[in-house]
Design a protein around this motif. Structure first.
Motif, PDB file in Angstrom:
ATOM      1  N   ASP A  74       0.830  -1.203   0.000  1.00  0.00           N
ATOM      2  CA  ASP A  74       0.000   0.000   0.000  1.00  0.00           C
ATOM      3  C   ASP A  74       0.868   1.257   0.000  1.00  0.00           C
ATOM      4  O   ASP A  74       0.493   2.272  -0.599  1.00  0.00           O
ATOM      5  N   ARG A  78       1.107   2.139  -3.979  1.00  0.00           N
ATOM      6  CA  ARG A  78      -0.049   3.040  -4.065  1.00  0.00           C
ATOM      7  C   ARG A  78       0.329   4.472  -3.693  1.00  0.00           C
ATOM      8  O   ARG A  78       0.311   5.370  -4.522  1.00  0.00           O
ATOM      9  N   TYR A 295     -17.790  -1.883  -1.161  1.00  0.00           N
ATOM     10  CA  TYR A 295     -16.633  -2.013  -0.270  1.00  0.00           C
ATOM     11  C   TYR A 295     -15.810  -0.740  -0.403  1.00  0.00           C
ATOM     12  O   TYR A 295     -15.446  -0.364  -1.518  1.00  0.00           O
ATOM     13  N   ASN A 553      -5.250   3.162  -9.176  1.00  0.00           N
ATOM     14  CA  ASN A 553      -5.974   3.302  -7.918  1.00  0.00           C
ATOM     15  C   ASN A 553      -7.420   3.741  -8.119  1.00  0.00           C
ATOM     16  O   ASN A 553      -7.705   4.635  -8.923  1.00  0.00           O
ATOM     17  N   ARG A 578     -16.430  -0.322  -5.991  1.00  0.00           N
ATOM     18  CA  ARG A 578     -15.596  -0.496  -4.798  1.00  0.00           C
ATOM     19  C   ARG A 578     -14.649   0.687  -4.632  1.00  0.00           C
ATOM     20  O   ARG A 578     -14.236   1.315  -5.599  1.00  0.00           O
ATOM     21  N   ALA A 580     -11.024   1.979  -2.212  1.00  0.00           N
ATOM     22  CA  ALA A 580      -9.781   1.414  -1.654  1.00  0.00           C
ATOM     23  C   ALA A 580      -9.325   0.210  -2.467  1.00  0.00           C
ATOM     24  O   ALA A 580      -8.903  -0.805  -1.912  1.00  0.00           O
ATOM     25  N   SER A 581      -9.401   0.337  -3.786  1.00  0.00           N
ATOM     26  CA  SER A 581      -9.136  -0.807  -4.657  1.00  0.00           C
ATOM     27  C   SER A 581      -8.136  -0.462  -5.755  1.00  0.00           C
ATOM     28  O   SER A 581      -7.827   0.703  -6.002  1.00  0.00           O
ATOM     29  N   SER A 597     -13.562  -9.640  -9.488  1.00  0.00           N
ATOM     30  CA  SER A 597     -12.910  -9.155  -8.270  1.00  0.00           C
ATOM     31  C   SER A 597     -12.342 -10.354  -7.524  1.00  0.00           C
ATOM     32  O   SER A 597     -13.028 -10.967  -6.700  1.00  0.00           O
ATOM     33  N   ASP A 601     -10.202  -5.874  -2.622  1.00  0.00           N
ATOM     34  CA  ASP A 601      -9.637  -4.595  -3.037  1.00  0.00           C
ATOM     35  C   ASP A 601      -8.980  -4.644  -4.417  1.00  0.00           C
ATOM     36  O   ASP A 601      -8.142  -3.793  -4.747  1.00  0.00           O
TER      37      ASP A 601
END
Length: 653
Positions: A74, A78, A295, A553, A578, A580-581, A597, A601
């Motif tokens: 992350d 990210r 999500y 992102n 979704r 946060a994926s 999916s 995420d």
């Protein structure tokens, strides 16, 4: 002679420079000087030197001491590329499939108010004018600077002794979850504590009839505190909210000063609410998208009883630094916590404290303790359907509470120890120390049995003994310094080698591939063109160089209008709706588009690259890990990344 001298020499308290003199104190000057030096050198703890982000892992560029942590994807796949992308482009570059992520990432784009609130990230826009490595390091280190400058002051304001204020600040920083979560707890607490402290200063200025100064301090505090409802909400609730509540009670508790405290709170709250309303207006599409997501927007949870390892296992997590440590059903980030044992110690000492009064310091301390105990109940009691109906709390998974509860508990312990008088005799310190040691042994033993089979019984016993020893000396000798230095040193040794020390930006700036993509990014932004890849690591490179990409992102949620170009009937909306994926592409041949999916995420889109332009996406270049066949594809110079030659194709219209 003496009287003449004293009357002719101006007192330091009357000097017009008095407000600036405290910046010359070592406890203030040293953190600032270190911050400036480290930022100028481009020093960070980022794992951007991972092999995933190397042009050629056998010939790494830049300087790195220690090993990157692959579990912190992350951070280096990210957050780091996103921040470097702002440095390259002077603005946030988002996938057209994603809603604007400004409030989630705390990186402003075009909004005026969000630029003020997220001023630290706004500085990244200076990338075209100042060295990228310096700005990146300064941005990453800034929350730590805030914590070092304001946490000791805030604790002392609420009644902590100086040595214990620094004890609490240091133990907060050296908690396992701080290092295994890329300093996220420090980021949340740094701004929350700085904002809270500024509001207390505002109250003092109002009492001194310095109204303009009071308003400015309150407004500054309100702006800093406005960040709490953005970013990572679960830990904002467990770490930030207790800090704010304790400060609020401290401000309004004494009747003689209540009016000034209320004025400061009112001004700070008005500022926070005002900027929040304006930020919501600036980011309304992104907020709507996030609230409508499957999500995490619609996820509701409740409190449940966790096992002792999840609550009190922090002292045995030094084992995570050992290479080859095997974890079962978890990872190093998920298993890491703060020192929740501090809550047990603090509450026991409060119960036994004979000098607990009704002053404002006691009120603030009890408020902080009540917040900690309320969250503690979330992880030791099964709340069932009742818990799922409690606003705010139902957004926080119990595991996130367990990971973060130790942080406000450490602050509480600093306040409690500051009021603790050395007991007569050794029985009480021995009893408290033994209790804490046994709880630690219990938590460590459960961790050994369920999650860390390589942890030896001797190591669990050693951790329990260390906790018992430091607790004994802190309780028995609260007026000495060394009992509070030892636990900080032990905590620091348990996390010292978790993160690498990185100087510069490695291959993300120094490599030929990065330099190429920096130029390609400029062209793509100018022509409003997109690139698309089938490898997350390629997406990270393009993101870091400010190259617009179709994937990448999706932090806030989807841009529904754009997703409907790929899924006109919204058949797969449950898959792509979704936040946060990560959006990943896979290349195929033919008209069919498959949207899946594989995990909560990750969103995978399997599509023929030649159909993307027909769907309304101006994709002009495609990168693939494998050779592609397509009537629209024209081979270009390959791109070396992740120690592989990636195939690059121009997409003809």
């Amino acid at each position: 002679m003496d009287n003449h001298t004293s009357s002719s020499v101006p007192h330091i308290h009357s000097s017009p420079y008095r407000p600036f003199l405290h910046w010359l104190k070592p406890t203030t000057a040293i953190p600032i000087v270190l911050y400036i030096i480290l930022s100028a050198l481009g020093v960070s703890t980022s794992s951007l030197g991972s092999d995933y982000l190397r042009q050629d892992s056998t010939k790494p560029l830049g300087y790195e001491f220690g090993a990157p942590q692959s579990i912190r994807s992350d951070e280096f796949l990210r957050n780091t590329p996103m921040q470097l992308g702002v440095l390259a482009a002077g603005e946030t570059i988002s996938s057209p499939l994603a809603a604007e992520p400004d409030l989630v990432t705390q990186i402003p784009n075009a909004g005026f108010v969000e630029t003020i609130v997220f001023f630290d990230a706004a500085a990244l826009r200076l990338g075209p004018f100042l060295p990228d490595s310096m700005l990146f390091a300064g941005y990453r280190l800034f929350p730590l600077l805030l914590l070092l400058l304001f946490c000791p002051r805030w604790l002392q304001k609420l009644g902590a002794k100086p040595k214990l204020a620094w004890f609490g600040t240091s133990l907060f920083i050296f908690s396992p979850a701080t290092f295994w979560w890329s300093f996220l707890p420090v980021t949340i607490a740094g701004f929350a504590i700085a904002g809270s402290y500024l509001v207390t200063v505002a109250a003092e200025r109002w009492e001194q009839s310095r109204r303009l100064s009071a308003v400015l301090y309150a407004a500054g505090g309100g702006i800093l505190l406005a960040r709490l409802v953005t970013g990572y909400i679960p830990w904002a609730l467990t770490i930030g909210v207790p800090i704010v509540l304790a400060t609020s009670v401290w401000l309004v508790w004494p009747k003689a000063e209540r009016r000034f405290g209320l004025l400061a709170l009112a001004a700070g709250s008005l500022t926070s609410v005002s900027v929040l309303v304006l930020m919501v207006w600036e980011n309304l599409p992104g907020i709507k998208a996030q609230l409508a997501t499957v999500y995490p927007g619609q996820r509701i949870t409740t409190g449940r009883a966790l096992d002792p390892g999840e609550l009190f296992g922090a002292p045995v997590l030094f084992k995570l630094q050992s290479s080859g440590t095997v974890l079962v059903g978890t990872n190093a980030s998920e298993i890491s916590t703060g020192f929740t044992i501090a809550l047990v110690l603090a509450v026991a000492m409060i119960a036994m404290s004979p000098n607990l009064g009704r002053d404002r310091d006691s009120a603030a301390m009890i408020t902080l303790a009540a917040c900690c105990l309320a969250w503690f109940s979330w992880v030791v009691v099964h709340w069932g359907t009742i818990g799922s109906k409690i606003p705010a709390a139902n957004l926080v998974d119990p595991l996130r509470v367990a990971q973060s509860l130790g942080f406000p508990a450490i602050l509480l312990l600093s306040l409690v120890l500051s009021r603790w008088a050395a007991p007569v005799g050794k029985a009480l310190p021995v009893l408290i120390a033994a209790s804490c040691a046994l709880i630690t042994a219990y938590g460590g033993g459960v961790t050994q049995q369920t999650r860390m089979p390589g942890l030896r019984g001797f190591e669990v016993g050693l951790a329990a003994f260390a906790i018992g020893a430091v607790v004994y000396f802190m309780v028995a000798h609260p007026h000495r310094r060394w009992p509070f230095i030892i636990p900080v040193l032990l905590a620091a040794s348990a996390v010292a080698f978790v993160n690498p020390i990185t100087i510069g930006l490695g291959d993300l700036r120094a490599s030929a591939s990065a330099q190429r993509m920096l130029e390609e990014g400029k062209k793509a932004r100018a022509a409003n063109e997109l690139w698309a890849t089938d490898l997350w690591f390629d997406d990270a490179l393009l993101d870091a160089t400010g190259t617009p990409i179709l994937g990448g992102n999706q932090m806030s949620g989807p841009n529904r209008e754009q997703w409907l170009k790929l899924d006109p009937t919204a058949q797969h909306e449950f898959v792509w709706n979704r936040g946060a994926s990560i959006i990943k592409f896979a290349w195929t041949v033919g008209p069919d588009i498959i949207i899946e999916s594989p995990q909560p995420d990750v969103i995978t889109v399997t599509v023929d690259p030649c159909t993307l332009q027909g769907r309304g996406f101006n994709v002009t270049y495609v990168v693939s890990t494998q050779p592609l066949q397509g009537s629209c594809l024209v081979p270009e110079q390959s791109l070396q990344w992740f120690s592989q030659n990636q195939f690059v194709y121009a997409v003809q219209k």
